[in-house]
Motif scaffolding. Sequence first.
Motif, PDB file in Angstrom:
ATOM      1  N   ASP A 194      53.901 -68.741  67.359  1.00 39.75           N
ATOM      2  CA  ASP A 194      54.051 -68.813  65.943  1.00 39.75           C
ATOM      3  C   ASP A 194      55.508 -68.979  65.601  1.00 39.75           C
ATOM      4  O   ASP A 194      56.199 -68.181  66.181  1.00 39.75           O
ATOM      5  N   PHE A 195      55.927 -69.782  64.647  1.00 40.85           N
ATOM      6  CA  PHE A 195      57.414 -69.969  64.281  1.00 40.85           C
ATOM      7  C   PHE A 195      58.141 -70.317  65.539  1.00 40.85           C
ATOM      8  O   PHE A 195      59.397 -69.973  65.462  1.00 40.85           O
ATOM      9  N   ASN A 196      57.827 -70.931  66.581  1.00 43.73           N
ATOM     10  CA  ASN A 196      58.441 -71.057  67.699  1.00 43.73           C
ATOM     11  C   ASN A 196      58.984 -69.924  68.254  1.00 43.73           C
ATOM     12  O   ASN A 196      59.937 -69.921  69.185  1.00 43.73           O
ATOM     13  N   LEU A 197      58.539 -68.644  68.221  1.00 42.63           N
ATOM     14  CA  LEU A 197      58.871 -67.474  68.771  1.00 42.63           C
ATOM     15  C   LEU A 197      58.378 -67.024  70.124  1.00 42.63           C
ATOM     16  O   LEU A 197      58.880 -66.353  70.903  1.00 42.63           O
ATOM     17  N   GLU A 198      57.340 -67.703  70.423  1.00 35.95           N
ATOM     18  CA  GLU A 198      56.586 -67.610  71.881  1.00 35.95           C
ATOM     19  C   GLU A 198      56.787 -65.938  72.177  1.00 35.95           C
ATOM     20  O   GLU A 198      57.226 -65.505  73.096  1.00 35.95           O
ATOM     21  N   PHE A 199      55.893 -65.290  71.288  1.00 35.37           N
ATOM     22  CA  PHE A 199      55.751 -63.962  71.437  1.00 35.37           C
ATOM     23  C   PHE A 199      54.231 -63.750  71.746  1.00 35.37           C
ATOM     24  O   PHE A 199      53.350 -64.238  71.469  1.00 35.37           O
ATOM     25  N   GLY A 200      54.028 -62.571  72.699  1.00 30.96           N
ATOM     26  CA  GLY A 200      52.868 -62.153  73.123  1.00 30.96           C
ATOM     27  C   GLY A 200      53.057 -61.079  74.480  1.00 30.96           C
ATOM     28  O   GLY A 200      54.308 -60.877  74.683  1.00 30.96           O
ATOM     29  N   PRO A 201      52.140 -60.596  74.903  1.00 34.28           N
ATOM     30  CA  PRO A 201      52.401 -59.882  76.268  1.00 34.28           C
ATOM     31  C   PRO A 201      53.082 -60.265  77.184  1.00 34.28           C
ATOM     32  O   PRO A 201      53.951 -59.554  77.838  1.00 34.28           O
ATOM     33  N   THR A 202      53.112 -61.452  77.544  1.00 34.72           N
ATOM     34  CA  THR A 202      53.789 -62.179  78.783  1.00 34.72           C
ATOM     35  C   THR A 202      55.109 -62.287  78.250  1.00 34.72           C
ATOM     36  O   THR A 202      56.086 -61.949  79.057  1.00 34.72           O
ATOM     37  N   ASN A 203      55.499 -62.816  77.257  1.00 31.90           N
ATOM     38  CA  ASN A 203      56.938 -62.818  76.812  1.00 31.90           C
ATOM     39  C   ASN A 203      57.534 -61.747  76.650  1.00 31.90           C
ATOM     40  O   ASN A 203      58.823 -61.355  77.006  1.00 31.90           O
ATOM     41  N   VAL A 204      56.905 -60.627  76.133  1.00 33.13           N
ATOM     42  CA  VAL A 204      57.513 -59.291  76.056  1.00 33.13           C
ATOM     43  C   VAL A 204      57.840 -58.738  77.364  1.00 33.13           C
ATOM     44  O   VAL A 204      58.886 -58.343  77.892  1.00 33.13           O
TER      45      VAL A 204
ATOM     46  N   GLY B 275      46.050 -52.178  60.584  1.00 30.82           N
ATOM     47  CA  GLY B 275      45.461 -52.969  61.433  1.00 30.82           C
ATOM     48  C   GLY B 275      45.098 -54.409  60.892  1.00 30.82           C
ATOM     49  O   GLY B 275      44.251 -54.879  61.322  1.00 30.82           O
ATOM     50  N   GLU B 276      45.465 -54.784  59.369  1.00 31.87           N
ATOM     51  CA  GLU B 276      45.119 -55.904  58.931  1.00 31.87           C
ATOM     52  C   GLU B 276      46.113 -56.926  59.172  1.00 31.87           C
ATOM     53  O   GLU B 276      46.020 -58.227  58.420  1.00 31.87           O
ATOM     54  N   ALA B 277      47.059 -56.960  59.946  1.00 31.61           N
ATOM     55  CA  ALA B 277      48.197 -57.783  59.906  1.00 31.61           C
ATOM     56  C   ALA B 277      47.797 -59.264  60.628  1.00 31.61           C
ATOM     57  O   ALA B 277      47.061 -59.047  61.676  1.00 31.61           O
ATOM     58  N   SER B 278      48.195 -60.301  60.095  1.00 31.41           N
ATOM     59  CA  SER B 278      48.018 -61.576  60.780  1.00 31.41           C
ATOM     60  C   SER B 278      48.416 -61.671  62.051  1.00 31.41           C
ATOM     61  O   SER B 278      49.617 -61.081  62.258  1.00 31.41           O
ATOM     62  N   PRO B 279      48.101 -62.457  62.943  1.00 33.01           N
ATOM     63  CA  PRO B 279      48.708 -62.756  64.293  1.00 33.01           C
ATOM     64  C   PRO B 279      50.170 -63.233  64.050  1.00 33.01           C
ATOM     65  O   PRO B 279      51.058 -62.864  64.717  1.00 33.01           O
ATOM     66  N   GLU B 280      50.309 -63.972  63.004  1.00 31.40           N
ATOM     67  CA  GLU B 280      51.669 -64.432  62.599  1.00 31.40           C
ATOM     68  C   GLU B 280      52.571 -63.384  62.393  1.00 31.40           C
ATOM     69  O   GLU B 280      53.782 -63.407  62.872  1.00 31.40           O
ATOM     70  N   ALA B 281      52.102 -62.436  61.451  1.00 35.60           N
ATOM     71  CA  ALA B 281      52.940 -61.471  61.118  1.00 35.60           C
ATOM     72  C   ALA B 281      53.339 -60.591  62.388  1.00 35.60           C
ATOM     73  O   ALA B 281      54.388 -59.842  62.606  1.00 35.60           O
ATOM     74  N   LEU B 282      52.514 -60.239  63.104  1.00 36.67           N
ATOM     75  CA  LEU B 282      52.466 -59.299  64.512  1.00 36.67           C
ATOM     76  C   LEU B 282      53.392 -60.189  65.030  1.00 36.67           C
ATOM     77  O   LEU B 282      54.434 -59.536  65.904  1.00 36.67           O
ATOM     78  N   SER B 283      53.368 -61.302  65.371  1.00 40.99           N
ATOM     79  CA  SER B 283      54.458 -62.052  66.043  1.00 40.99           C
ATOM     80  C   SER B 283      55.777 -62.086  65.770  1.00 40.99           C
ATOM     81  O   SER B 283      56.792 -61.584  66.546  1.00 40.99           O
ATOM     82  N   VAL B 284      56.198 -62.135  64.436  1.00 40.18           N
ATOM     83  CA  VAL B 284      57.233 -62.101  63.856  1.00 40.18           C
ATOM     84  C   VAL B 284      57.797 -60.501  64.030  1.00 40.18           C
ATOM     85  O   VAL B 284      59.027 -60.243  64.373  1.00 40.18           O
TER      86      VAL B 284
END
Length: 173
Positions: free
Chosen positions: A58-68, A8-17
């Motif tokens: 993050d990193f131009n990945l556009e990751f998140g609940p909507t993009n999924v 549970g300690e992952a950064s938002p950037e790590a979760l995005s990747v």
Amino acid sequence: MQAHIADGEASPEALSVLGALHLVPGQVHARAGRRAEARSEIANARSIGERLGEDRNDFNLEFGPTNVELWAIAIALDLGDAGEAWDIGNSLDVATLSAERRSRFLTDMGRAHTQRRHIGEATDCLLRAEELAPESVRTHITVRECIRELVLIAGRSAPTELLELAERADALS
């Protein structure tokens, strides 16, 4: 880094990747007809997206609940599940996403309408997508195939707007 992600300690950037790493394999599996594997990848991405809790770029990945969910629509379509794609798409608010992602959403909804033989609705989605990102509509092979299929379904009663779109996208050659 795996231990941090698991506890549970992952950064938002790590979760995005990490989440983004599940999306392309999900689509690859769907296009190969490997339904269970495609569903597993999208489920993993959804879980990570929920954990992230917001749409990010993050990193131009556009990751998140909507993009999924946009990827889930594309995967459902590749599996031939237009109804599922339609159900997912009707519940999404894509207003905060980039023009390219909103265009992709509209092209995928156009594909869902095409699979359901809704010519007018499909044409409308594709034309709105073209307004947002013309190059995405005119050069994407799946979209061009969708346009071609719409023209074939419509036959002689194909709307003028659809025929003009087919010409701009060079979808009939």
